[in-house]
Design a protein around this motif. Sequence first.
Motif, PDB file in Angstrom:
ATOM      1  N   LEU A  62       2.630  13.327   5.960  1.00 34.67           N
ATOM      2  CA  LEU A  62       1.704  14.106   6.786  1.00 34.67           C
ATOM      3  C   LEU A  62       1.593  15.537   6.269  1.00 34.67           C
ATOM      4  O   LEU A  62       0.482  16.086   6.184  1.00 34.67           O
ATOM      5  CB  LEU A  62       2.154  14.089   8.248  1.00 34.67           C
ATOM      6  N   ASN A  63       2.701  16.147   5.890  1.00 32.09           N
ATOM      7  CA  ASN A  63       2.668  17.501   5.321  1.00 32.09           C
ATOM      8  C   ASN A  63       1.878  17.528   4.022  1.00 32.09           C
ATOM      9  O   ASN A  63       1.104  18.447   3.765  1.00 32.09           O
ATOM     10  CB  ASN A  63       4.086  18.026   5.089  1.00 32.09           C
ATOM     11  N   TRP A  64       2.069  16.502   3.196  1.00 27.80           N
ATOM     12  CA  TRP A  64       1.349  16.400   1.924  1.00 27.80           C
ATOM     13  C   TRP A  64      -0.155  16.274   2.167  1.00 27.80           C
ATOM     14  O   TRP A  64      -0.956  16.933   1.512  1.00 27.80           O
ATOM     15  CB  TRP A  64       1.892  15.204   1.135  1.00 27.80           C
ATOM     16  N   LEU A  65      -0.540  15.435   3.132  1.00 29.17           N
ATOM     17  CA  LEU A  65      -1.960  15.247   3.441  1.00 29.17           C
ATOM     18  C   LEU A  65      -2.591  16.544   3.943  1.00 29.17           C
ATOM     19  O   LEU A  65      -3.698  16.897   3.539  1.00 29.17           O
ATOM     20  CB  LEU A  65      -2.139  14.137   4.481  1.00 29.17           C
TER      21      LEU A  65
ATOM     22  N   LYS B 119       0.848  -1.197   0.000  1.00 23.46           N
ATOM     23  CA  LYS B 119       0.000   0.000   0.000  1.00 23.46           C
ATOM     24  C   LYS B 119       0.881   1.244   0.000  1.00 23.46           C
ATOM     25  O   LYS B 119       1.945   1.251   0.617  1.00 23.46           O
ATOM     26  CB  LYS B 119      -0.847   0.045   1.263  1.00 23.46           C
ATOM     27  N   PRO B 120       0.408   2.289  -0.649  1.00 20.30           N
ATOM     28  CA  PRO B 120       1.134   3.558  -0.572  1.00 20.30           C
ATOM     29  C   PRO B 120       1.164   4.037   0.889  1.00 20.30           C
ATOM     30  O   PRO B 120       0.250   3.765   1.666  1.00 20.30           O
ATOM     31  CB  PRO B 120       0.313   4.508  -1.433  1.00 20.30           C
ATOM     32  N   LEU B 121       2.209   4.734   1.229  1.00 21.07           N
ATOM     33  CA  LEU B 121       2.410   5.177   2.606  1.00 21.07           C
ATOM     34  C   LEU B 121       1.259   6.056   3.099  1.00 21.07           C
ATOM     35  O   LEU B 121       0.816   5.927   4.236  1.00 21.07           O
ATOM     36  CB  LEU B 121       3.742   5.915   2.716  1.00 21.07           C
ATOM     37  N   HIS B 122       0.748   6.923   2.243  1.00 19.00           N
ATOM     38  CA  HIS B 122      -0.338   7.806   2.684  1.00 19.00           C
ATOM     39  C   HIS B 122      -1.600   7.020   3.046  1.00 19.00           C
ATOM     40  O   HIS B 122      -2.300   7.362   3.982  1.00 19.00           O
ATOM     41  CB  HIS B 122      -0.634   8.904   1.650  1.00 19.00           C
ATOM     42  N   GLU B 123      -1.878   5.936   2.328  1.00 18.01           N
ATOM     43  CA  GLU B 123      -3.036   5.103   2.651  1.00 18.01           C
ATOM     44  C   GLU B 123      -2.854   4.412   3.995  1.00 18.01           C
ATOM     45  O   GLU B 123      -3.786   4.315   4.787  1.00 18.01           O
ATOM     46  CB  GLU B 123      -3.279   4.069   1.555  1.00 18.01           C
ATOM     47  N   THR B 124      -1.657   3.941   4.246  1.00 20.88           N
ATOM     48  CA  THR B 124      -1.369   3.280   5.514  1.00 20.88           C
ATOM     49  C   THR B 124      -1.514   4.247   6.682  1.00 20.88           C
ATOM     50  O   THR B 124      -2.077   3.907   7.719  1.00 20.88           O
ATOM     51  CB  THR B 124       0.057   2.683   5.496  1.00 20.88           C
ATOM     52  N   ILE B 125      -1.034   5.476   6.503  1.00 15.83           N
ATOM     53  CA  ILE B 125      -1.149   6.483   7.557  1.00 15.83           C
ATOM     54  C   ILE B 125      -2.611   6.852   7.793  1.00 15.83           C
ATOM     55  O   ILE B 125      -3.060   6.970   8.940  1.00 15.83           O
ATOM     56  CB  ILE B 125      -0.303   7.726   7.224  1.00 15.83           C
ATOM     57  N   LEU B 126      -3.378   7.006   6.726  1.00 14.68           N
ATOM     58  CA  LEU B 126      -4.802   7.320   6.886  1.00 14.68           C
ATOM     59  C   LEU B 126      -5.542   6.195   7.608  1.00 14.68           C
ATOM     60  O   LEU B 126      -6.406   6.454   8.448  1.00 14.68           O
ATOM     61  CB  LEU B 126      -5.445   7.606   5.526  1.00 14.68           C
ATOM     62  N   GLU B 127      -5.208   4.959   7.287  1.00 12.27           N
ATOM     63  CA  GLU B 127      -5.815   3.823   7.988  1.00 12.27           C
ATOM     64  C   GLU B 127      -5.456   3.851   9.470  1.00 12.27           C
ATOM     65  O   GLU B 127      -6.303   3.580  10.318  1.00 12.27           O
ATOM     66  CB  GLU B 127      -5.361   2.496   7.384  1.00 12.27           C
ATOM     67  N   LEU B 128      -4.219   4.177   9.767  1.00 10.14           N
ATOM     68  CA  LEU B 128      -3.782   4.258  11.159  1.00 10.14           C
ATOM     69  C   LEU B 128      -4.616   5.290  11.917  1.00 10.14           C
ATOM     70  O   LEU B 128      -5.121   5.013  13.011  1.00 10.14           O
ATOM     71  CB  LEU B 128      -2.301   4.621  11.225  1.00 10.14           C
ATOM     72  N   PHE B 129      -4.790   6.476  11.339  1.00 12.78           N
ATOM     73  CA  PHE B 129      -5.613   7.501  11.979  1.00 12.78           C
ATOM     74  C   PHE B 129      -7.063   7.032  12.120  1.00 12.78           C
ATOM     75  O   PHE B 129      -7.707   7.277  13.139  1.00 12.78           O
ATOM     76  CB  PHE B 129      -5.572   8.811  11.186  1.00 12.78           C
ATOM     77  N   TYR B 130      -7.557   6.353  11.096  1.00 14.49           N
ATOM     78  CA  TYR B 130      -8.943   5.867  11.136  1.00 14.49           C
ATOM     79  C   TYR B 130      -9.145   4.892  12.294  1.00 14.49           C
ATOM     80  O   TYR B 130     -10.064   5.043  13.097  1.00 14.49           O
ATOM     81  CB  TYR B 130      -9.310   5.206   9.803  1.00 14.49           C
TER      82      TYR B 130
END
Length: 77
Positions: A52-55, A8-19
Amino acid sequence: MKKETQPKPLHETILELFYFESKEKPCKLTKNEVFWKFKDPSVSEFQIEEVLNWLVHHKKLNEKFDAKSYAKAFTNE
């Protein structure tokens, strides 16, 4: 024949973590907390900070512009 899965792309993994962290109650995670929750040792703290900055940047763009003006800005229509 094994089916090769793409990571998975890193941004998707980070969003899942926050979710999953905020399912019970709203949460606030620092970049350091996000970094320590990752199980992949190849991901650096710098990479997480960049994502995180990109998001945040794209969230601010979406809040500032509606979908039509956002699309026009990037398609030069």
